[in-house]
Design a protein around this motif. Structure first.
Motif, short mmCIF file in Angstrom:
data_model
loop_
_atom_site.label_atom_id
_atom_site.label_comp_id
_atom_site.label_asym_id
_atom_site.label_seq_id
_atom_site.Cartn_x
_atom_site.Cartn_y
_atom_site.Cartn_z
N SER A 41 -12.21 -24.41 -3.17
CA SER A 41 -11.17 -23.03 -3.82
C SER A 41 -9.57 -23.52 -3.43
CB SER A 41 -10.75 -21.71 -2.54
OG SER A 41 -10.61 -21.23 -2.32
N SER A 98 -13.86 -17.22 -4.24
CA SER A 98 -14.00 -17.66 -5.81
C SER A 98 -12.45 -16.45 -6.31
CB SER A 98 -14.68 -16.35 -6.17
OG SER A 98 -15.77 -17.28 -5.79
N SER A 168 -21.92 -25.18 -8.21
CA SER A 168 -20.65 -24.91 -7.25
C SER A 168 -20.29 -24.55 -6.15
CB SER A 168 -19.70 -23.85 -8.32
OG SER A 168 -20.22 -22.72 -7.48
N VAL A 170 -20.11 -22.22 -4.48
CA VAL A 170 -20.29 -21.06 -4.76
C VAL A 170 -21.52 -20.38 -4.75
CG1 VAL A 170 -20.24 -18.17 -5.82
CG2 VAL A 170 -18.00 -20.21 -4.90
#
Length: 406
Positions: A41, A98, A168, A170
């Motif tokens: 991030s 995100s 990713s 995430v």
């Protein structure tokens, strides 16, 4: 192997072991997952390290308090609200990362996610202790738990890195979130071997840490955690310096695999030597074994030294859990186990941080100075406090009585 089969054949054991395994895999993914997520991030490893440390420290400090609540009110009444908070916190962290939110928001949310991690591992050990009592099978059951821990900490990074690179961070942490919620909810619903809630009467400053022998054991587990943390940094930096960075994973996997073998062998033995003597000798042996890593100037030597250290560490962890179960009363059993779990987590964060500084300032080989130093000091501390690790002649009924006797 018969001793393991006898323990695993305990009626109803798999009803709580299976969902616990699902819930514990994400536990081993959180710290590295936060590191990868925040770096992804923000683009900064420094920021990622701060967020990962916040998650680790909050988990280590708050975990014992949730263990105390589980002892007092029951596991189910603690786990269900806790997993709800954890799900919201981890979901918020994913959303903030995100959206490339500011670092303070990421750190605070990571700390909340760490603080709310369900302490399923400690609760499984509490169920084994409740079901088996202080029988000879309990040492083998704790060996099963230590082997499970090793397997989760071996599999989790592989799964995490695979999902992070393929998709990713995430997606990787979202998968971890699904697993921990599903596993924890099912585990909480299983009543097999569930300890009865009982009032916690430890009221002194420091709580359970003031109980006989708990603080020396926590410091010993802190030292063992530093072995894990410093080896991760040391092996990664050494293989990179030797031009073989891809071998860091296999070498650390060798350490973990050797730990599984050591735990299996140790748990299968019916020991006649007192557990406290085994703890001192195990810590001393671990200090000697990890010293070999400081001389590992090649890939083959690093493999061998990592395997030697791995063979020793699981037996020491198993012994520590066996001792604390003999020392503490049932009304603080889960809290005591979470203090040891938290000490390992703090040790991992501390060992990785100190080893990283040594690597930056001097070089890769200095990272391996941390394990023999910390485990050697822990062996001396436990030796000095050896009498405190001997159970009192009379059975302790409450934590308050143990404090009075101490």
């Amino acid at each position: 192997m018969r001793s393991y089969l006898n323990v695993l054949a305990t009626p109803g054991a798999w009803r709580f072991l299976a969902p616990a395994l699902v819930a514990r895999l994400p536990y081993a993914m959180l710290q590295m997952g936060v590191l990868l997520l925040v770096q992804w991030s923000t683009g900064s490893y420094g920021a990622a390290g701060i967020a990962a440390a916040a998650a680790a420290v909050s988990q280590a400090l708050v975990g014992p308090q949730t263990g105390r609540l589980a002892d007092r009110y029951g596991q189910r009444r603690v786990l269900l609200p806790q997993i709800a908070v954890h799900g919201l916190a981890l979901g918020a962290l994913l959303a903030l990362a995100s959206a490339q939110a500011a670092l303070p928001f990421l750190v605070l949310t990571a700390a909340l996610a760490g603080a709310s991690v369900p302490q399923v591992g400690a609760m499984v050990r509490a169920r084994w202790a409740h079901r088996l009592g202080r029988s000879g099978k309990l040492n083998t059951a704790f060996a099963v738990e230590s082997i499970t821990d090793e397997l989760t900490f071996t599999l989790a990074p592989v799964l995490l890195v695979g999902l992070s690179t393929g998709f990713s961070p995430v997606v990787a942490l979202l998968g971890a979130l699904v697993l921990i919620v599903a596993g924890t909810v099912v585990f909480a619903s299983v009543r097999t071997a569930l300890p009865e809630p009982m009032p916690v009467r430890v009221r002194a400053t420091g709580g359970v840490l003031r109980l006989r022998g708990v603080a020396p054991l926590a410091l010993a587990f802190l030292a063992m955690g530093s072995v894990f943390g410093s080896l991760q940094v040391g092996i990664t930096s050494l293989t990179a310096a030797l031009g073989e960075p891809a071998l860091a994973g296999p070498i650390y996997g060798t350490f973990s695999a050797a730990s599984v073998v050591g735990g299996l062998l140790y748990g299968a033995v019916r020991w006649k030597v007192a557990a406290r003597a085994r703890l001192v000798s195990g810590l001393a042996l671990l200090a000697v074994a990890t010293t070999a890593l400081t001389f590992a100037g090649s890939i083959p030597m690093t493999y061998g030294a990592a395997a030697l250290a791995g063979l020793v560490i699981a037996p020491v962890v198993i012994t520590g859990y066996t001792i604390i179960d003999d020392l503490v009363p049932a009304d603080v059993r889960t809290e005591s186990f979470t203090w040891l779990n938290g000490a390992i987590g703090l040790g991992i964060a501390t060992g990785a941080s100190v080893a990283g500084q040594l690597v930056d300032q001097v070089g890769p080989s200095l990272a391996f100075v941390v394990p023999p130093l910390t485990t050697g000091l822990a062996a001396l501390l436990v030796l000095v406090r050896l009498r405190s690790l001997r159970p009192l002649p009379e059975p302790a009924v409450t934590g308050e009585q143990v404090l009075q006797r101490h």
